[in-house]
Enzyme design. Structure first.
Site, short mmCIF file in Angstrom:
data_model
loop_
_atom_site.label_atom_id
_atom_site.label_comp_id
_atom_site.label_asym_id
_atom_site.label_seq_id
_atom_site.Cartn_x
_atom_site.Cartn_y
_atom_site.Cartn_z
N ASP A 189 0.85 -1.19 0.00
CA ASP A 189 0.00 0.00 0.00
C ASP A 189 0.88 1.24 0.00
OD1 ASP A 189 -2.41 -1.46 0.14
OD2 ASP A 189 -2.23 -1.63 2.31
N ASP A 230 -7.15 -1.38 -4.39
CA ASP A 230 -8.21 -1.01 -3.46
C ASP A 230 -9.11 0.07 -4.06
OD1 ASP A 230 -7.09 -2.72 -1.54
OD2 ASP A 230 -5.82 -1.14 -0.74
#
Length: 213
Positions: free
Chosen positions: A144, A178
């Site tokens: 991420d 995401d």
């Protein structure tokens, strides 16, 4: 919308997702990053579990999560295939394609990153290191890097529960995959009637009536 176009959209999202993750993984130490704007930062973290950092406890928790993701992607793929075959709306197919691409992007991390990267603690990771990866197959960590601290500061004392504490909005760190899942889900929620035209709703109602008859 044809299956070919849906596949091209999925591949485009996957390429952007994986290029961004590989770049971050091979150029930054875990926890590092830089400010793009005051409200948008690149901040490298790794997620061992589900969204928001949640985990399935136990020795086999990570494996179970990865296997669940693999089962889910098969279901999403079948949903996409049947939607194209049944001439579903363009919006529906685009939304499912976004969800499929996002899920697949994170699955690639979970399945393969443990064996193709070494760890990023106190060092910049290498792709295909000669000494092997930091984990095993199905035990990779999701990369991420997108961080949007839109507001940071101490909340007023009159705010219930959190008054007087330091607060950040929006705190989670996420990735392109995401974002793709979020976009797909939002398209289905906010444009539900366009995604599922009345004719399709009538057909579903008719099938339901035949089942109960």
């Amino acid at each position: 919308m044809s299956l070919k176009k849906a596949t091209l959209l999925i591949l485009l999202i996957l390429i952007i997702d994986q290029v961004s993750k590989i770049y971050i993984k091979t150029n930054f130490i875990l926890g590092d990053g830089f400010d793009v704007f005051s409200w948008f930062k690149i901040h490298f973290v790794e997620n061992e579990g589900m969204a928001w950092g949640a985990k399935i406890p136990g020795e086999y928790g990570k494996l179970l999560l990865t296997l669940f993701r693999l089962v889910a992607i098969v279901g999403i793929g079948y949903w996409l295939y049947t939607s194209v075959k049944n001439f579903g709306s363009r919006l529906l197919i685009v939304a499912i394609s976004f969800i499929f691409a996002g899920a697949m992007g994170n699955i690639i991390d979970s399945v393969f990153y443990g064996i193709i990267f070494n760890d990023s603690h106190s060092q910049v990771a290498s792709l295909f290191p000669p000494e092997g990866g930091y984990g095993t197959l199905f035990h990779g960590k999701v990369v991420d890097m997108l961080y949007f601290p839109l507001w940071e500061g101490v909340l007023p004392e009159w705010v219930p529960f959190w008054g007087g504490t330091y607060f950040t909005f929006f705190d989670p760190v996420f990735n392109i995959a995401d974002s793709a899942i979020t976009v797909g889900v939002c398209l289905l929620i906010f444009f539900n009637k366009r995604a599922f035209p009345k004719s399709q709703e009538d057909e579903l109602d008719g099938k339901a009536s035949e089942t109960t008859a």
